[in-house]
Design an enzyme around this catalytic site. Structure first.
Site, mmCIF file in Angstrom:
data_model
loop_
_atom_site.group_PDB
_atom_site.id
_atom_site.type_symbol
_atom_site.label_atom_id
_atom_site.label_comp_id
_atom_site.label_asym_id
_atom_site.label_seq_id
_atom_site.Cartn_x
_atom_site.Cartn_y
_atom_site.Cartn_z
ATOM 1 N N PHE A 1 0.841 -1.184 0.000
ATOM 2 C CA PHE A 1 0.000 0.000 0.000
ATOM 3 C C PHE A 1 0.885 1.246 0.000
ATOM 4 C CE2 PHE A 1 -2.864 3.252 1.576
ATOM 5 C CZ PHE A 1 -3.968 3.019 0.765
ATOM 6 N N ASP B 1 1.266 -4.203 8.922
ATOM 7 C CA ASP B 1 0.119 -3.347 8.659
ATOM 8 C C ASP B 1 -1.116 -4.252 8.566
ATOM 9 O OD1 ASP B 1 -1.859 -1.698 7.650
ATOM 10 O OD2 ASP B 1 -0.541 -0.647 6.254
ATOM 11 N N TYR C 1 -11.476 2.464 10.173
ATOM 12 C CA TYR C 1 -12.684 2.773 9.397
ATOM 13 C C TYR C 1 -13.062 1.712 8.381
ATOM 14 C CZ TYR C 1 -9.140 4.792 6.197
ATOM 15 O OH TYR C 1 -8.037 5.007 5.394
ATOM 16 N N LYS C 2 -12.321 0.626 8.323
ATOM 17 C CA LYS C 2 -12.684 -0.461 7.404
ATOM 18 C C LYS C 2 -13.529 -1.481 8.161
ATOM 19 C CE LYS C 2 -8.749 0.019 4.209
ATOM 20 N NZ LYS C 2 -8.194 1.296 4.687
ATOM 21 N N ARG D 1 -12.506 -4.887 -7.261
ATOM 22 C CA ARG D 1 -12.295 -5.428 -5.927
ATOM 23 C C ARG D 1 -13.608 -5.437 -5.153
ATOM 24 N NH1 ARG D 1 -8.571 -2.660 -1.253
ATOM 25 N NH2 ARG D 1 -10.363 -1.252 -1.255
#
Length: 405
Positions: free
Chosen positions: A123, A192, A217-218, A364
């Site tokens: 990422f 991560d 927030y996921k 995705r």
């Protein structure tokens, strides 16, 4: 397949939790790996904080409502979700900021070594944070393909930084194996967990990880820009010198000393005054995920993703799967490659099937099993079949990319 989906939903032990989220009518939400749905209890909790704790009690709420303890309290609730002890996790700042803190801390623990090893395609923020330290002469970035990481662990590597579940493909690293290899080479490890925390089982303690960061927030449903969290193994806390020596990380912040002394525990990772509204919303999501249980969530996630694939096959949809085929080797998502992935994604969104696109050609779909059902899978694949066979995605409004995608 719709009848089969309804049978599966009727036997789903997690079905009751869908009502604990505000899922918009007519929407099939397959983007919980970017932003989780709103828990139905969050608005009332925020109103309580705003109108009561802030509006009425004002500054007294730092003590009377326990605001000052929120980062550690929520961190302790996140800890069992990632295989950590309560005093090893703190909720604070963003993933990017926490990466900077812990990369810096890891480098300081390995004097004489400057290399931070990661993989290309990690990422971007993970790689950018290494690069930022490199421009200051504090680090040296090294990227190696995932099948060459072991041999790249030379005696100049201070820290191995990897994302447990790859954000594009969902492919999982063997956390225990790579942590052990890094330690054997004299390096530390920073994981991560942004695309795995709250979605699949993680055991930082069992694999003897040194550091970790994760997203609020996921899969933890803390809301847009929710505070992140950071983990430091107990054995590393005393030696952790984070570079952002803000007053809330001080051993005695309200002594207002001119000289900095880090807090003795995980609180040393704090920096400025914590955002109470964000933390209050995050706590609701964390409590809900903890109530459901990560093991149960992951078991349902695997069933949802496999049913999704079965529905695609039965509808004659042949997309190139870039995620691992085995559900145990991937996170809570499926990703497919198509040259017109962007346009297909936009056409699906227009129909209320919200997945996402990752440049240059990845469709995705995230599976957040707390609020998704098997009927969603059947209906989403029906829409996909119709979009693909009708050529609907060829419409100009779907092919034209906006400045922000």
């Amino acid at each position: 397949m719709l009848d089969r989906a309804r049978v599966l939903d009727a036997g789903d032990p997690l079905a009751e939790y869908r009502e604990r989220f505000l899922v918009p009518e007519g929407v099939i939400y397959l983007d919980g790996n970017s932003l989780g749905c709103l828990p139905s209890a969050t608005p009332a909790r925020l109103e309580e904080v705003v109108r009561g704790e802030w509006g009425q009690d004002l500054i007294r709420s730092w003590n009377t409502a326990g605001w000052i303890d929120l980062p550690a309290r929520i961190g302790a609730k996140i800890a069992p979700l990632i295989g950590a002890q309560p005093h090893e996790v703190i909720a604070c700042d963003s993933v990017s900021v926490n990466l900077f803190k812990l990369i810096s801390a890891g480098l300081a623990m390995r004097p004489g070594r400057k290399v931070v090893l990661s993989e290309p395609g990690n990422f971007p923020t993970d790689i950018y944070m290494i690069e930022g330290l490199e421009t200051q002469g504090l680090a040296e970035r090294r990227l190696a393909p995932r099948d060459r990481l072991m041999e790249a662990l030379g005696d100049d590597v201070a820290l191995l930084l990897l994302t447990h579940a790859h954000y594009k493909t969902g492919e999982l690293f063997d956390m225990a194996e790579l942590t052990r290899a890094a330690h054997d080479a004299g390096a530390l490890v920073l994981w991560d967990l942004s695309h795995s925390g709250g979605a699949l089982p993680v055991d930082l303690g069992a694999c003897e990880a040194d550091f970790a960061v994760g997203c609020g927030y996921k899969y933890l449903n803390g809301g847009p820009g929710a505070p992140a969290y950071a983990f430091v193994a107990e054995r590393r806390i005393a030696a952790t010198q984070q570079p952002l020596s803000g007053w809330m990380g001080h051993a005695r912040p309200f002594a207002f000393s001119d000289d900095y002394a880090p807090a003795p525990g995980i609180e040393r990772l704090l920096c400025g005054t914590p955002g109470i509204l964000g933390l209050a919303a995050l706590e609701v999501g964390v409590d809900l995920i903890a109530e459901i249980g990560v093991e149960r969530l992951y078991a349902k996630s695997q069933k949802l993703s496999e049913f999704f694939r079965q529905c695609l096959a039965e509808r004659g949809i042949d997309l190139e799967l870039v995620s691992p085929t085995g559900p145990a080797q991937r996170g809570s998502q499926l990703s497919f490659r198509h040259p017109e992935a962007y346009a297909i994604c936009q056409a699906l969104i227009a129909r209320g099937v919200i997945g996402d696109f990752r440049d240059p050609d990845i469709l995705r779909f995230g599976f957040a099993p707390a609020y998704l059902c098997f009927e969603d899978m059947a209906e989403a694949t029906r829409h996909m079949a119709e979009v693909l066979t009708s050529g609907e995605w060829r419409r100009e409004e779907f092919r034209k990319r906006a400045a922000v995608t």
